[in-house]
Structure formats: C-alpha cells, structure tokens
Design an enzyme around this catalytic site. Structure first.
Site, PDB file in Angstrom:
ATOM      1  N   CYS A  87      20.983  27.192  54.967  1.00 16.58           N
ATOM      2  CA  CYS A  87      20.877  26.442  56.222  1.00 16.58           C
ATOM      3  C   CYS A  87      19.810  27.053  57.132  1.00 16.58           C
ATOM      4  CB  CYS A  87      22.248  26.359  56.879  1.00 16.58           C
ATOM      5  SG  CYS A  87      22.370  25.019  58.077  1.00 16.58           S
ATOM      6  N   HIS A 204      26.148  24.542  52.434  1.00 14.88           N
ATOM      7  CA  HIS A 204      26.875  25.812  52.586  1.00 14.88           C
ATOM      8  C   HIS A 204      27.847  26.043  51.436  1.00 14.88           C
ATOM      9  CE1 HIS A 204      25.648  26.780  56.740  1.00 14.88           C
ATOM     10  NE2 HIS A 204      25.601  25.472  56.915  1.00 14.88           N
ATOM     11  N   GLU A 206      29.154  28.750  50.634  1.00 11.03           N
ATOM     12  CA  GLU A 206      30.139  29.758  51.054  1.00 11.03           C
ATOM     13  C   GLU A 206      31.346  29.131  51.736  1.00 11.03           C
ATOM     14  OE1 GLU A 206      27.370  29.051  52.581  1.00 11.03           O
ATOM     15  OE2 GLU A 206      27.451  29.402  54.747  1.00 11.03           O
TER      16      GLU A 206
END
Lengths: 233, 80
Positions: A87, A204, A206
C-alpha cells in the site's frame, strides 16, 4: 525469517504487518524508525508497511522515500535482500526508485476499502511460491491512490519479464475492465523489481492471515517467504 | 530572493482530479472551459542573491523532491 518493519510518521499498518510476520515465521519483527541509517544485523526481509506517511503530503510516499533509512534499504536491495512494500509501502518504493512507475489517484476518485480478488500470475518467486500460478486469492485493499501507471516501454518490460505478480480479477480469475477497481494499467496490483527481490503491492495480505479475520488467503505470501529463506539457508 | 517552481502533469498522463474540477465548473455554469489539468505551485524564498546559483538550487530541489519526473514536468522562475 528476521524481518525489519520500517516506521514513518503517519504509518498505521506496521503492527498488523508485524503480527502476520510473527505468525508466519515465529520471529518477532524489529521496528525500524525512519531516521535510522542502518538495518538490524541479519535482516532477511525489509517491510515497508501501509498507512499515510507524512500525511500523504506532496505526493503519496514522496517524503518517506527520501528519509535516511531508505538509503540503507537501497543498499540492502542492491545486495539482493528481500523487500516487501504494501500500500503506502508500494508508493514509497516507487518514489524511492526501487520500483518503476507511480501510483496515481484512483480513476474514479474514491477511496476504496473492501476485499478484492487477485490472480497470482506465477508461483516461481519468493513472493508467490506459497501459491499456485493462476490461483485466485481474496485480500483487502484500502487506498485512494492505487492506480498504477508507467510509460509504455516500462509496462512492456514488466509484462515481458514476467514481473507482474498480482493482478486484480474476478472471483473466478477473470481480468477485465470491471474487475480493475482503481484503473491501474494492465490491472496491476503488484510488481517486482528487475532482480525479483523487491515486491510492491497495493492490497494488504497481512490483513487476511487469521481465522478471526474471516479469510486466511494472505498467509501464502508470508509462508512462501519463510520457505524461500529456509531453502536459501 | 523569491522564486517559484511550477509542477504540472505531463501530457498524456490521466488526471482524474483535473477531470473532476472540469465537471464541477461545467455544473456551476462556468462556460467556455475546454479542459482542466491540476498542478502544484511552490513559492520558495532563497537564502543567497546569486541568480544562476538560485536556478541550480531550484532545479536540484525539483529533481530530488518537488516533482516526480516519471509523470510531471516542472518550471523554475527566479522572481528576484
């Protein structure tokens, strides 16, 4: 896998990232402040996390890309070290010259915060070996400037060298205008450097690593990095 | 010494913000606007008084930080 997560003023995804790295590797990630001039000894992976470094002033990632720690990251990458930017981290890697191109305002001007599907274009890289080529994964995006642009020659080179690793797609892997959520050239969601050791991506991974998050499709990326480093060791 | 650096998008680069402004002007009834491209202006106060040195400093500032030359052009004006 020993990871260093860079921290800039205005970054807000560094703890999510550290949690995902711990989950995948068993090692606590080291947080590295932007004013540092070196990385911790024995770093295997540098992560530039998401957020809004310096409030997105000037251009997204522009000021963070010029901070002291980025010289150390450039040296680390030049030696073949693995670097992952997510990002705002992708924007910072583009602004720092570690990746080509630029992330422009989303084509329809809206900040987009939702799950998207990504097609994994190849599985023979450290950043994708946890997946199969052609596999579709679901991960969240949260960005206003994720519209990847580069000149024609650069795009041709990226495609020709197989450096587009992730592309926005439909749930069944179809890539077209309707699935290109932010207007990115060639529906690009993630690319690697010429040497293949620096990945920048807008989504993302994660944030999809534990059951409580509703999806664990992001795990493959981190598991793949761990497997790559174990094999290299 | 005062100076100004003007940063504009290169031609051919899509400018959604400029397009949105263009649409807003149309909806406000401002006639005669064919197109809008958005840019940035930096007003800079320089410490020295040497004009040729000033231009070199501003170019360095623009190349290193103020402009992303992948997508942007810049112009340097030393105003004196």
């Amino acid at each position: 896998m020993k990871s260093a997560v860079l921290v800039f003023p205005g970054i807000n995804r560094e703890r999510d990232m550290a949690r995902a790295l711990k989950l995948a590797s068993g090692h606590e990630a080291k947080m590295v402040w932007h004013a540092e001039t070196s990385l911790p000894n024995g770093t295997d992976l540098v992560v530039v996390p998401g957020g809004f470094s310096y409030g997105d002033y000037l251009r997204c990632g522009a000021i963070a890309a010029r901070s002291p720690v980025m010289d150390a990251v450039r040296d680390f990458a030049a030696q073949g070290g693995l670097v992952l930017g997510v990002c705002n981290g992708f924007q910072i890697l583009c602004e720092s010259g570690l990746l080509p191109g630029v992330l422009m305002r989303n084509a329809r001007l809206k900040f987009i915060c939702r799950d998207v599907h990504l097609r994994v274009e190849r599985s023979d890289t450290p950043f994708t070996r946890g997946y199969n080529a052609g596999q579709v994964i679901r991960v969240p995006v949260a960005h206003g400037e994720g519209n990847y642009e580069a000149d024609e020659d650069t795009l041709k080179r990226l495609e020709g060298e197989g450096r587009v690793l992730y592309r926005y797609c439909s749930a069944d892997g179809l890539v077209d205008e309707n699935t290109n959520l932010n207007g990115a050239a060639h529906s690009i969601a993630g690319i690697v450097s010429e040497r293949g050791n620096v990945l920048g991506m807008m989504p993302h991974p994660e944030n999809h690593v534990e059951d409580i998050m509703g999806c664990t499709d992001g795990r493959g990326l981190f598991a793949g990095l761990v497997a790559h480093l174990q094999q290299a060791a | 010494m005062k100076a100004r650096v003007t940063v504009t998008l290169k031609s051919g680069i899509l400018d959604p913000q400029g397009k949105a402004i263009e649409g807003a002007l149309r909806s406000l009834g401002v006639d005669g606007v064919a197109s809008v491209r958005q840019g940035k202006v930096f007003d800079i106060e320089l410490a020295g008084a040497d004009k040729s040195r000033a231009e070199a400093v501003l170019k360095e500032a623009a190349d290193k930080l103020l402009a992303n030359t992948v997508i942007e052009n810049y112009r340097v004006d030393v105003l004196g």
